[in-house]
Design a protein around this motif. Structure first.
Motif, PDB file in Angstrom:
ATOM      1  N   ALA A   9       0.832  -1.201   0.000  1.00  8.06           N
ATOM      2  CA  ALA A   9       0.000   0.000   0.000  1.00  8.06           C
ATOM      3  C   ALA A   9       0.869   1.255   0.000  1.00  8.06           C
ATOM      4  O   ALA A   9       0.604   2.213  -0.737  1.00  8.06           O
ATOM      5  CB  ALA A   9      -0.934  -0.003   1.207  1.00  8.06           C
ATOM      6  N   ALA A  10       1.920   1.247   0.818  1.00 12.41           N
ATOM      7  CA  ALA A  10       2.801   2.411   0.902  1.00 12.41           C
ATOM      8  C   ALA A  10       3.555   2.648  -0.404  1.00 12.41           C
ATOM      9  O   ALA A  10       3.908   3.790  -0.727  1.00 12.41           O
ATOM     10  CB  ALA A  10       3.795   2.229   2.051  1.00 12.41           C
ATOM     11  N   ALA A  11       3.805   1.576  -1.156  1.00 16.00           N
ATOM     12  CA  ALA A  11       4.546   1.690  -2.416  1.00 16.00           C
ATOM     13  C   ALA A  11       3.638   1.866  -3.627  1.00 16.00           C
ATOM     14  O   ALA A  11       4.121   2.008  -4.750  1.00 16.00           O
ATOM     15  CB  ALA A  11       5.417   0.448  -2.603  1.00 16.00           C
ATOM     16  N   GLY A  12       2.322   1.848  -3.422  1.00 23.45           N
ATOM     17  CA  GLY A  12       1.388   2.001  -4.529  1.00 23.45           C
ATOM     18  C   GLY A  12       1.224   0.753  -5.369  1.00 23.45           C
ATOM     19  O   GLY A  12       0.880   0.828  -6.549  1.00 23.45           O
ATOM     20  N   LEU A  13       1.440  -0.424  -4.762  1.00 24.15           N
ATOM     21  CA  LEU A  13       1.298  -1.695  -5.460  1.00 24.15           C
ATOM     22  C   LEU A  13       0.068  -2.439  -4.946  1.00 24.15           C
ATOM     23  O   LEU A  13      -0.337  -2.276  -3.791  1.00 24.15           O
ATOM     24  CB  LEU A  13       2.528  -2.575  -5.217  1.00 24.15           C
ATOM     25  CG  LEU A  13       3.853  -2.095  -5.797  1.00 24.15           C
ATOM     26  CD1 LEU A  13       4.998  -2.942  -5.246  1.00 24.15           C
ATOM     27  CD2 LEU A  13       3.825  -2.152  -7.312  1.00 24.15           C
ATOM     28  N   GLU A  14      -0.508  -3.272  -5.788  1.00 21.33           N
ATOM     29  CA  GLU A  14      -1.522  -4.201  -5.323  1.00 21.33           C
ATOM     30  C   GLU A  14      -0.842  -5.299  -4.518  1.00 21.33           C
ATOM     31  O   GLU A  14       0.358  -5.574  -4.671  1.00 21.33           O
ATOM     32  CB  GLU A  14      -2.261  -4.829  -6.503  1.00 21.33           C
ATOM     33  CG  GLU A  14      -3.098  -3.853  -7.312  1.00 21.33           C
ATOM     34  CD  GLU A  14      -3.796  -4.540  -8.479  1.00 21.33           C
ATOM     35  OE1 GLU A  14      -3.390  -5.667  -8.841  1.00 21.33           O
ATOM     36  OE2 GLU A  14      -4.737  -3.948  -9.030  1.00 21.33           O
ATOM     37  N   CYS A  15      -1.628  -5.954  -3.670  1.00 20.42           N
ATOM     38  CA  CYS A  15      -1.097  -7.054  -2.866  1.00 20.42           C
ATOM     39  C   CYS A  15      -2.123  -8.179  -2.842  1.00 20.42           C
ATOM     40  O   CYS A  15      -3.303  -7.952  -2.568  1.00 20.42           O
ATOM     41  CB  CYS A  15      -0.800  -6.585  -1.440  1.00 20.42           C
ATOM     42  SG  CYS A  15      -0.211  -7.907  -0.349  1.00 20.42           S
ATOM     43  N   GLU A  16      -1.665  -9.385  -3.130  1.00 22.52           N
ATOM     44  CA  GLU A  16      -2.516 -10.569  -3.020  1.00 22.52           C
ATOM     45  C   GLU A  16      -1.899 -11.506  -1.990  1.00 22.52           C
ATOM     46  O   GLU A  16      -0.698 -11.812  -2.050  1.00 22.52           O
ATOM     47  CB  GLU A  16      -2.655 -11.286  -4.362  1.00 22.52           C
ATOM     48  CG  GLU A  16      -3.584 -12.476  -4.304  1.00 22.52           C
ATOM     49  CD  GLU A  16      -3.941 -13.043  -5.672  1.00 22.52           C
ATOM     50  OE1 GLU A  16      -4.629 -14.083  -5.720  1.00 22.52           O
ATOM     51  OE2 GLU A  16      -3.535 -12.440  -6.684  1.00 22.52           O
ATOM     52  N   LEU A  17      -2.713 -11.969  -1.057  1.00 24.31           N
ATOM     53  CA  LEU A  17      -2.256 -12.845   0.009  1.00 24.31           C
ATOM     54  C   LEU A  17      -2.908 -14.215  -0.135  1.00 24.31           C
ATOM     55  O   LEU A  17      -4.134 -14.323  -0.177  1.00 24.31           O
ATOM     56  CB  LEU A  17      -2.616 -12.257   1.373  1.00 24.31           C
ATOM     57  CG  LEU A  17      -2.108 -10.838   1.662  1.00 24.31           C
ATOM     58  CD1 LEU A  17      -2.628 -10.351   3.012  1.00 24.31           C
ATOM     59  CD2 LEU A  17      -0.582 -10.788   1.617  1.00 24.31           C
TER      60      LEU A  17
END
Length: 342
Positions: free
Chosen positions: A88-96
């Motif tokens: 979030a801080a880097a402006g990327l999506e994240c999938e867990l």
């Protein structure tokens, strides 16, 4: 090969994290002087040890043009929570890829703590049954994203890759500088070890410093022999990444204690709860039931066995995880914890 200070790095952590003495609990135990390194205070998304690793891994993801980072862990994973925050801080999506491995988990475990924060950081949650092979699930998630035109960047469980372990090679240098400023030498460092990146990085950093301080990993994953072998291999790979000979670390340099794990990963024992209670009452410092509670129980056990003795300086590395206290709240309502005897 790049040196440590030449590796691409994002700056998420609040560094240096505090290093402080534990005077009340040291008096209570009547043994060594205990100190604590507060890597629960790294800052990002409630902090923790993974943030140091993610500074290097997220930088690498950005360098490769990734649109989404993908990683895996159990439902109450500190690593997944910090990865979601870093993305979030880097402006990327994240999938867990979330491994739902505890059949007897209650409502708080499934909705509160780390999993609540994963949702607040807008991570995409892919829940899989307990026992699912993480590598296979990660590759499936990456393949689906590529088919949609995205660019995945896979982060291993625990961020335990050589590039991630570099974060704890750097932490070794930070601890050394803080100790020197205080006129201290640590006789031992104790911390939770599982996927191996933290211990491997510490070992690599200590090899670079030519330090004789023994690093004690308290196994929270098991089996201990497998954890020890993984730590050794990863420490050597980290040294190689940094342009140094990997034979600076030998198998006998890796110390993993497997007798504090209790019933298994994510299952705190009565001793774990007593260790958490003791540090909270004596020093107002919070631990978690999965990682740091077991690690501090391990430290207390090593003191009880005479491994650490009066006159020594022993450092406990607090790797974070307090968010999961809220997921395990029922444990404290079920029993009287009480003080632990020395």
């Amino acid at each position: 090969m790049p040196s440590l200070d030449q590796l691409p790095r994002e700056r998420f952590c609040h560094l240096p994290t505090p290093l402080q003495r534990l005077p009340r609990i040291s008096r209570h135990l009547g043994g060594p002087d205990l100190w604590i390194k507060r890597d629960d205070c790294t800052g990002l998304g409630l902090g923790g040890n993974k943030t140091r690793k993610l500074e290097y891994l997220i930088a690498d993801a950005l360098r490769h043009g990734a649109t989404r980072v993908i990683t895996a862990g159990p439902l109450q994973s500190n690593h997944c929570r910090q990865t979601a925050a870093a993305a979030a801080a880097a402006g990327l999506e994240c999938e867990l890829v979330i491994d739902d491995r505890l059949d007897d988990a209650d409502h708080a475990y499934r909705t509160n703590g780390n999993i609540l924060l994963d949702r607040l950081f807008h991570a995409i949650l892919r829940v899989v049954p307990g026992g699912t092979d993480a590598e296979t699930a990660l590759e499936e998630a990456a393949r689906e994203l590529r088919d949609q035109g995205g660019v995945p960047y896979r982060i291993p469980v625990g961020a335990s890759a050589p590039l991630g372990a570099a974060g704890y090679a750097n932490a070794s240098l930070e601890i050394h500088a803080q100790a020197q400023a205080l006129g201290l030498r640590f006789d031992g460092i104790v911390h939770a070890t599982g996927s191996g990146g933290t211990q491997a990085g510490l070992l690599a950093g200590h090899a670079l410093l030519r330090s004789s301080t023994r690093i004690h990993g308290i196994d929270i994953l098991g089996p201990a022999a497998a954890v020890q072998a993984n730590v050794h291999a990863l420490a050597q790979q980290t040294l190689h990444l940094l342009g140094h000979r990997d034979d600076l670390i030998q198998p006998e340099d890796v110390h993993v204690h497997g007798d504090f794990i209790g019933a298994g990963f994510g299952k705190p024992s009565a001793r774990t709860l007593q260790a958490i209670d003791l540090l909270a009452r004596q020093e107002a410092i919070l631990l978690d039931p999965v990682h740091t509670g077991k690690a501090f129980d391990g430290l207390l056990g090593l003191v009880e066995r005479g491994v650490f003795t009066k006159g020594q300086n022993i450092l406990f590395l607090h790797t974070g995880g307090q968010a999961s206290l809220f997921a395990y709240a029922g444990l404290w309502s079920q029993q009287e914890v009480g003080y632990r005897s020395p």
